[in-house]
Design an enzyme around this catalytic site. Structure first.
Site, short mmCIF file in Angstrom:
data_model
loop_
_atom_site.label_atom_id
_atom_site.label_comp_id
_atom_site.label_asym_id
_atom_site.label_seq_id
_atom_site.Cartn_x
_atom_site.Cartn_y
_atom_site.Cartn_z
N HIS A 127 35.21 -5.67 72.88
CA HIS A 127 33.67 -4.95 72.88
C HIS A 127 32.70 -5.52 73.60
O HIS A 127 32.39 -6.75 73.12
CB HIS A 127 33.61 -4.72 71.51
CG HIS A 127 34.65 -3.76 70.66
ND1 HIS A 127 35.21 -4.08 69.51
CD2 HIS A 127 35.25 -2.58 71.07
CE1 HIS A 127 36.22 -3.20 69.21
NE2 HIS A 127 36.03 -2.25 70.21
N GLU A 140 29.64 -7.25 71.51
CA GLU A 140 29.95 -8.45 70.46
C GLU A 140 30.19 -9.77 71.06
O GLU A 140 31.10 -10.32 71.39
CB GLU A 140 31.45 -8.18 69.62
CG GLU A 140 31.43 -6.75 69.08
CD GLU A 140 32.72 -6.35 68.30
OE1 GLU A 140 33.77 -7.11 68.39
OE2 GLU A 140 32.83 -5.04 67.78
N HIS A 183 36.14 -10.97 67.49
CA HIS A 183 35.17 -10.01 67.45
C HIS A 183 33.97 -10.41 66.71
O HIS A 183 34.02 -11.47 65.81
CB HIS A 183 35.92 -8.63 66.90
CG HIS A 183 36.80 -8.03 67.82
ND1 HIS A 183 36.46 -6.86 68.46
CD2 HIS A 183 38.06 -8.46 68.22
CE1 HIS A 183 37.65 -6.74 69.17
NE2 HIS A 183 38.44 -7.50 69.11
N GLU A 215 37.10 -10.89 62.71
CA GLU A 215 35.62 -10.44 62.68
C GLU A 215 35.10 -11.63 62.26
O GLU A 215 35.03 -11.99 61.18
CB GLU A 215 35.42 -9.25 61.88
CG GLU A 215 36.25 -7.96 62.17
CD GLU A 215 35.68 -7.30 63.42
OE1 GLU A 215 34.80 -7.54 63.89
OE2 GLU A 215 36.43 -6.42 63.94
#
Length: 329
Positions: free
Chosen positions: A60, A63, A153, A217
């Site tokens: 992404h 990010e 991420h 994450e």
């Protein structure tokens, strides 16, 4: 990214622009086999039987924290190339989106790693996924039994667990244990076991190449060059140790383990969630509470307690609009 590029530290600027020239030269000069099979993809292979390690960032484009973290690690390691103890593939995912400072160009790249893409087949991200799949296949084609894929991420919304990871259930048990142990070393607070693919890069690597793959994450989303790198300190240290084959440290605590209760799929444009899209990840819902409704379909909590992760009613029809999990450990 051109205006801010001049103010970025050189390693960060290079990685964000998918420019591997400096680090590639350093590893090649040290005797490693170095290739760049496609834009934004670097492979570094040494002699002997080594673990195969795929690290991906920027799937992404907004990010950016993991880009900064990995840029500094890679730069430092390239100045001590003999310390690299693995065969490494580094992938900068959505180069165009990183350049434009946005999440994606046409559609979410992290939903493209599957055979059926429907209306998204002609998107820029579908083409990029094909390039990444080809390079990944080549990288793992001659790899030994130890195979990892860390897809790094950062989260859009706040979370009860600031750091967490998604781990495919299909990973072999011994490899899954080693991966979860490493996630604890990296300061990851929660692990969600995922029984089915929604087209993510890490699930693809696990399913098709036997890799211990995970989507990690690492904290909150931030602007390139302005990320609070302190939030990545544990993950940075654990990744550096992994790349260097360093002795294991002692984890501060093991991650809490969650199973997937269900994936909430957006079936139509009538889809509505029973709570705001700014709801924190791992917000608790009680049995019987409404999660969402989509025309005549109503999603409710089935277990005594479920937690919602990734609530996003704005996804395209057919994609996951939320994940419901239950704690098991």
């Amino acid at each position: 990214m051109s205006e801010r590029a001049n103010t970025l530290p050189a390693p960060v600027r290079a990685l964000a622009e998918a420019d591997f020239s400096v680090v590639a030269e350093r590893f090649a000069a040290a005797g490693f086999a170095v290739t760049q099979p496609a834009d934004g993809i670097l492979t570094i292979k040494g002699a002997g039987d080594r673990p195969a390690m795929l690290v991906s960032v920027g799937v992404h484009g907004d990010e950016t924290g993991p880009i900064e973290m990995v840029a500094y690690l890679l730069d430092a390691l390239s100045q001590q190339p003999a310390a690299l103890a693995v065969n490494l593939m580094l992938c900068v995912g959505n180069i165009g989106a990183i350049r434009d400072g946005k999440r994606f160009i046409d559609a979410d790249l992290n939903r493209m790693f599957r055979a059926e893409r429907g209306a998204l087949a002609g998107t820029a991200e579908a083409a990029r996924a094909d390039v990444m799949i080809a390079a990944t296949t080549a990288f793992f084609s001659d790899a030994g039994p130890v195979r990892w894929h860390l897809d790094l991420h950062t989260a859009i919304r706040p979370s009860v667990y600031p750091t967490f990871a998604i781990v495919p259930e299909i990973i072999a048990e011994h490899a899954r244990r080693a991966l979860i142990e490493w996630l604890g070393l990296a300061g990851i607070g929660a692990v969600i076991m995922n029984p089915a693919s929604v087209g993510t890069y890490s699930y693809y690597s696990a399913e098709h190449h036997g890799a211990a793959g995970t989507t990690v994450e690492l904290g909150r989303i931030g602007t390139l060059g302005r990320n609070d790198l302190a939030q990545f300190a544990d993950a940075s240290l654990a990744l550096d140790d992994l790349l260097r084959g360093a002795p294991k440290r002692e984890a501060k605590q093991a991650p809490h383990i969650f199973n997937t209760a269900r994936q909430i799929i957006k079936l139509s444009e009538k889809f509505q969630m029973a709570f705001g899209k700014d709801t924190h990840n791992f917000t608790v819902l009680k049995q019987g509470e409404e999660i969402a409704r989509d025309g005549d379909t109503v999603y409710t909590v089935q277990h005594p307690e479920e937690l919602v992760v990734f609530p996003n009613p704005d996804v395209r029809v057919g994609l996951r609009a939320g994940l419901m999990v239950v704690r098991v450990g």
